[in-house]
Motif scaffolding. Structure first.
Motif, short mmCIF file in Angstrom:
data_model
loop_
_atom_site.label_atom_id
_atom_site.label_comp_id
_atom_site.label_asym_id
_atom_site.label_seq_id
_atom_site.Cartn_x
_atom_site.Cartn_y
_atom_site.Cartn_z
N LEU A 57 -51.14 37.92 -132.29
CA LEU A 57 -49.90 38.60 -132.36
C LEU A 57 -48.80 37.72 -132.17
O LEU A 57 -47.75 38.13 -132.10
CB LEU A 57 -49.76 39.92 -131.27
CG LEU A 57 -51.02 40.76 -131.41
CD1 LEU A 57 -50.88 41.65 -130.39
CD2 LEU A 57 -51.02 41.68 -132.86
N GLY A 58 -49.17 36.32 -132.38
CA GLY A 58 -48.14 35.51 -132.04
C GLY A 58 -47.90 35.18 -130.55
O GLY A 58 -48.14 36.03 -129.80
N GLY A 59 -47.17 34.16 -130.28
CA GLY A 59 -46.59 33.88 -128.82
C GLY A 59 -45.36 34.36 -128.61
O GLY A 59 -44.86 35.36 -129.11
N ILE A 60 -44.81 33.58 -127.70
CA ILE A 60 -43.32 34.27 -127.02
C ILE A 60 -42.26 33.62 -128.13
O ILE A 60 -42.29 32.57 -128.51
CB ILE A 60 -43.19 33.64 -125.67
CG1 ILE A 60 -44.19 33.94 -124.64
CG2 ILE A 60 -41.78 34.01 -125.27
CD1 ILE A 60 -44.00 33.30 -123.38
N ASP A 61 -41.34 34.65 -128.41
CA ASP A 61 -40.42 34.54 -129.17
C ASP A 61 -39.18 34.28 -128.21
O ASP A 61 -38.66 35.55 -127.71
CB ASP A 61 -40.08 35.57 -130.26
CG ASP A 61 -39.13 35.29 -131.30
OD1 ASP A 61 -38.26 34.55 -130.87
OD2 ASP A 61 -39.18 35.58 -132.38
N PRO A 62 -38.76 33.18 -127.92
CA PRO A 62 -37.26 33.14 -126.82
C PRO A 62 -36.38 34.13 -127.21
O PRO A 62 -35.65 34.85 -126.40
CB PRO A 62 -37.05 31.84 -126.83
CG PRO A 62 -38.28 31.01 -127.50
CD PRO A 62 -38.78 31.82 -128.44
N LEU A 63 -35.76 34.07 -128.58
CA LEU A 63 -34.82 35.01 -129.15
C LEU A 63 -35.04 36.62 -128.92
O LEU A 63 -34.27 37.30 -128.34
CB LEU A 63 -34.23 34.61 -130.54
CG LEU A 63 -33.22 35.55 -131.07
CD1 LEU A 63 -31.93 35.39 -130.04
CD2 LEU A 63 -32.77 35.32 -132.41
N ARG A 64 -36.17 36.74 -129.57
CA ARG A 64 -36.39 38.07 -129.52
C ARG A 64 -36.99 38.87 -128.15
O ARG A 64 -36.46 39.95 -127.69
CB ARG A 64 -37.77 38.55 -130.57
CG ARG A 64 -38.18 40.01 -130.52
CD ARG A 64 -39.74 39.95 -131.05
NE ARG A 64 -40.60 39.21 -130.24
CZ ARG A 64 -41.84 38.66 -130.52
NH1 ARG A 64 -42.31 38.96 -132.14
NH2 ARG A 64 -42.84 38.05 -129.85
N ASP A 65 -37.66 38.05 -127.41
CA ASP A 65 -38.00 38.51 -126.11
C ASP A 65 -36.75 38.48 -125.16
O ASP A 65 -36.71 39.08 -124.38
CB ASP A 65 -39.24 37.81 -125.55
CG ASP A 65 -40.40 37.86 -126.46
OD1 ASP A 65 -40.51 38.68 -126.99
OD2 ASP A 65 -41.29 37.18 -126.30
N GLY A 66 -35.88 37.36 -125.17
CA GLY A 66 -34.89 37.11 -124.32
C GLY A 66 -33.81 38.61 -124.72
O GLY A 66 -33.32 38.97 -123.62
#
Length: 232
Positions: A57-66
């Protein structure tokens, strides 16, 4: 009073919203991302070959998750102001507001904003059939208001008439029925939809109880601080 409300709401909402966002990122978002693979057609669960439940499912997306964290904190800050407005009115009626009693307020908020509407209009993953968005929003808001008034009457009503009206308000939206799609279609496995609904309710309950606890604590603390300042 306004300063007390603003300070308590900002601190309680930010704290509960941050915890809620972290819980959502860990427990809820992976289920959503998994469902999106079926919505896009990248995965098909009714084909000839079985599909593994474990997907990248992919890793952490800083923009999306932020942005998700910020949005959740803002949302729960709004919830905190609604909760604290009720607490302020209740305190004027003689109720004692503390962090411990705030847990009950938080549970009531969860019932009004999550469980009551979710009883007939459950949380949905991407790709499932759904009724018209506007119709669902109208029904959702009507159910939240009805449940909120009903819970208030249960807590502060003093006779059977008030409690009877509360029961009617809690039941009425579900007797009328939530908007439903004309047909049930969708590429997402039912197991993913069920997992999403259960985790959304679980995270929502924890977040609301923490919100109530924080709101009660900061409301009591700010009240004590203001009283001490005035006495000095």
């Amino acid at each position: 009073m306004l300063t007390r409300l603003l300070v308590s709401g900002l601190f309680a909402g930010a704290a509960a919203g941050l915890i809620a966002a972290l819980l959502q990122l860990y427990f809820v978002q992976p289920v959503l991302l998994h469902a999106e693979l079926y919505e896009s057609g990248e995965l098909v669960h009714f084909g000839a070959e079985a599909v593994s439940t474990h997907q990248d499912l992919g890793g952490i997306d800083p923009l999306r998750d932020g942005l998700s964290v910020v949005f959740t904190m803002l949302t729960y800050t709004g919830y905190a102001f609604i909760l604290l407005a009720g607490m302020a009115v209740a305190e004027m009626r003689g109720a004692v507001i503390t962090g411990r009693s705030g847990l009950i307020w938080g549970l009531a908020g969860f019932v009004a904003f999550h469980f009551a509407p979710g009883f007939s209009l459950s949380p949905e993953v991407p790709g499932v059939a759904a009724a018209d968005v506007f119709a669902r929003q109208v029904w959702w808001w009507a159910t939240v208001l009805s449940a909120g008034v009903g819970l208030w009457l249960i807590a502060f009503g003093r006779n059977w008439l008030a409690w009877g009206i509360a029961a009617i308000l809690l039941l009425a939206p579900h007797v009328i029925g939530a908007p439903e799609p004309d047909t049930f279609t969708g590429p997402v496995p039912t197991e993913i939809g069920a997992l999403f609904a259960s985790r959304a309710f679980g995270v929502g309950m924890v977040a609301w109880m923490l919100l109530g606890c924080f709101a009660g604590y900061f409301w009591q603390r700010e009240g004590a601080r203001i009283d001490a300042t005035q006495a000095a």
